[in-house]
Design a protein around this motif. Structure first.
Motif, PDB file in Angstrom:
ATOM      1  N   GLU B 175       0.843  -1.208   0.000  1.00 33.31           N
ATOM      2  CA  GLU B 175       0.000   0.000   0.000  1.00 33.31           C
ATOM      3  C   GLU B 175       0.877   1.256   0.000  1.00 33.31           C
ATOM      4  O   GLU B 175       0.596   2.228  -0.711  1.00 33.31           O
ATOM      5  N   LEU B 176       1.977   1.210   0.757  1.00 34.80           N
ATOM      6  CA  LEU B 176       2.894   2.359   0.800  1.00 34.80           C
ATOM      7  C   LEU B 176       3.519   2.615  -0.569  1.00 34.80           C
ATOM      8  O   LEU B 176       3.779   3.759  -0.947  1.00 34.80           O
ATOM      9  N   ALA B 182      -0.164   7.204   1.628  1.00 30.48           N
ATOM     10  CA  ALA B 182      -0.375   6.283   2.752  1.00 30.48           C
ATOM     11  C   ALA B 182       0.534   6.602   3.932  1.00 30.48           C
ATOM     12  O   ALA B 182       0.082   6.617   5.085  1.00 30.48           O
ATOM     13  N   ALA B 183       1.814   6.890   3.679  1.00 33.61           N
ATOM     14  CA  ALA B 183       2.763   7.132   4.773  1.00 33.61           C
ATOM     15  C   ALA B 183       2.320   8.336   5.612  1.00 33.61           C
ATOM     16  O   ALA B 183       2.399   8.323   6.837  1.00 33.61           O
ATOM     17  N   LYS B 184       1.819   9.360   4.915  1.00 33.36           N
ATOM     18  CA  LYS B 184       1.356  10.558   5.626  1.00 33.36           C
ATOM     19  C   LYS B 184       0.104  10.242   6.444  1.00 33.36           C
ATOM     20  O   LYS B 184      -0.019  10.613   7.609  1.00 33.36           O
ATOM     21  N   ASP B 189       7.091   7.233  10.141  1.00 29.10           N
ATOM     22  CA  ASP B 189       8.418   7.782   9.868  1.00 29.10           C
ATOM     23  C   ASP B 189       9.104   6.917   8.808  1.00 29.10           C
ATOM     24  O   ASP B 189       8.601   5.857   8.409  1.00 29.10           O
ATOM     25  N   ASN B 190      10.252   7.395   8.334  1.00 31.05           N
ATOM     26  CA  ASN B 190      10.943   6.697   7.241  1.00 31.05           C
ATOM     27  C   ASN B 190      11.366   5.287   7.611  1.00 31.05           C
ATOM     28  O   ASN B 190      11.342   4.379   6.788  1.00 31.05           O
ATOM     29  N   SER B 257       1.880   0.706  14.694  1.00 32.74           N
ATOM     30  CA  SER B 257       1.782   2.148  14.546  1.00 32.74           C
ATOM     31  C   SER B 257       0.749   2.526  13.479  1.00 32.74           C
ATOM     32  O   SER B 257      -0.029   3.471  13.648  1.00 32.74           O
ATOM     33  N   VAL B 258       0.702   1.768  12.382  1.00 32.68           N
ATOM     34  CA  VAL B 258      -0.303   2.021  11.338  1.00 32.68           C
ATOM     35  C   VAL B 258      -1.710   1.838  11.895  1.00 32.68           C
ATOM     36  O   VAL B 258      -2.589   2.690  11.709  1.00 32.68           O
TER      37      VAL B 258
END
Lengths: 334, 334
Positions: B175-176, B182-184, B189-190, B257-258
């Protein structure tokens, strides 16, 4: 089976069309991650994998059952050349979205017919989507009594070079499909044209001859990339050469007619691919037994020359007794 | 080797990049029609085939060594889940013309590294041209002592449901890569983003756990199409159900975290594909031995629920104790 949703389309296709083909108990009805095979005791496994791609190895318009048969038969041909008896096969099938379900149905039907005919059942596999052409990969397994697989590397000076069936038909058939003018140029009637195109469409692997090869041949391989190049490979790994009498290379009536119209076509006959015949070397003292076994198996075989001692490419001798020169000796996709 | 022409480009590529990988004597240095394998006495063969296609199973920009490893590892994962030890593999590789030789070189290098690491040598194969995307099909062979392969069908009511590693990372990683936002959205974080994308790029099959599974599990399969759908398949062929406590499904820090940012992402975690972990059922009396063997193999395992007697889809119970509903239970290419 999904917990609270419908079965996936992939699962449904497999259940509808491929599960009925998975008749081997080790296929576990295609309901497990893997297949399970108990190899026959005292035997070696013989393994081969070949891929066929739409637009490269078959025409997009070819009937799906013929495509399935070709994909399996090119592998069966390798097993036959090694003297092996088929045990089963695994299939990966990559399909573009546009392929209708009727194609899959016909593909599976063709595959099932051949699996039964050649006693080579479907053991497992994978189906995936592709954005490209249809891609079929088959891995076939066979067996031979321990230490009896016929390799390419056993040819000895003095052995007879034998080929099955007729050479060059499929390469001429492909030319007929590629170039609309070829039939006219070669003055071919419809019957001959059809015969040649049919040879390209559907190989006739020589599995009936496997036992005769195993018991009598010193080296063997299937002819799939052209007789000249393939015999060259056999000679190379055997560390020998061969003198081939081109006049004794067996041609069908149709191919004979083509060469009569266009003498240069002999190059395509000898270097074109897709024959799926077998070239093998047979020691002189085994030749009578080999011929008798081939007769019993109803596979025509022809003695086309002799293995010689030099480590060198084989020579294809024309009517003038001189080695022929070829522009391209072997079919390559690259 | 051609009689009087150069080697074909195909032969040259094979000789340069793939022959060095064919370290098994039965590969015959890739100079024969087939490979030859003497299966270990008293063992059954375990066979699996999977295809991966450019643009479907990997991104066209993925490094060739990672693509090779993924193609092999998805097969190794199937062997691991069945308790089998790898014996070797066959490869068919379909390449478009535009693929540079450096790609093939890197592909072969990645394949060779993994073949060595997992003790699963290249036995044979085929390389062909395609007009479509890169298509890789691998058939892997493994072995188990006779009659000890772990099937999907052996789960019994009362068995513990165990999974290895963490679930959902690869689906979130995909998905990323697919959705730049998606990350935002997930406030990642990276480091976490990279970890999740890496899990999609390169599976870590659990072959270290194969022996522990073979000795202790009543049923097992690899999780490749999502935990919900895959456990559903296992329950279906075993004729059982299961109650899974979703809170006990092991998640990585990144996936945790997601889900903290977007509670609905738990559905993707549980139903997305590409985990290449193992889900297995273990009888209570074998559980201590299984855990000890997993510890020794350094593979984390988690007890996520219990097999139940009803022949029904498994229930995934949320924090409220109620079965969750999923829109799509399983990944399907079709």
């Amino acid at each position: 089976m999904a917990p609270d949703g419908p079965k996936s389309a992939e699962d449904r296709l497999i259940a509808a069309y491929f599960r009925p083909l998975a008749t081997h108990p080790g296929a576990l009805k295609l309901t497990d991650d893997t297949a399970l095979l108990t190899p026959p005791a005292g035997h070696d496994l013989v393994l081969t994998a070949d891929a066929v791609i739409g637009g490269v190895h078959f025409f997009p318009a070819d009937e799906a059952d013929m495509v399935a048969k070709k994909a399996l038969r090119v592998n069966l041909s390798d097993l036959a050349a090694k003297g092996a008896k088929p045990l089963g096969f695994l299939l990966t099938l990559a399909l573009p979205k546009a392929v209708p379900e009727t194609w899959v149905e016909l593909f599976a039907r063709g595959l099932g017919t051949d699996a039964e005919q050649y006693e080579c059942p479907l053991l497992g596999g994978d189906s995936v989507r592709t954005t490209g052409p249809i891609a079929i990969s088959i891995t076939a397994l066979g067996s031979v009594p321990a230490n009896t697989m016929v390799r390419r590397s056993g040819a000895q000076a003095g052995d007879a070079v034998m080929v099955t069936g007729t050479i060059g038909d499929a390469a001429l058939g492909l030319e007929l499909r590629d170039a609309v003018t070829a039939a006219k140029r070669w003055k071919l009637d419809n019957k001959f044209s059809y015969q040649l195109m049919r040879r390209y469409l559907l190989p006739q692997p020589r599995n009936a001859l496997a036992e005769a090869i195993r018991l009598n041949a010193s080296a063997a391989m299937d002819v799939s990339d052209g007789l000249v190049g393939d015999l060259g490979k056999l000679c190379d790994v055997s560390g020998v050469s061969a003198d081939i009498d081109v006049a004794r290379v067996p041609l069908s009536e149709a191919a004979t007619s083509v060469v009569a119209s266009e003498a240069a076509a002999i190059e395509k006959v000898l270097t074109g691919g897709d024959d799926y015949e077998i070239v093998c070397t047979v020691p002189q003292e085994r030749l009578a037994d080999f011929r008798a076994a081939a007769d019993a198996a109803r596979v025509p075989v022809a003695d086309i020359g002799r293995v010689t001692a030099a480590r060198a490419p084989p020579r294809f001798l024309g009517r003038d007794g001189k080695p022929m020169k070829f522009k391209q000796t072997s079919f390559s996709h690259f």
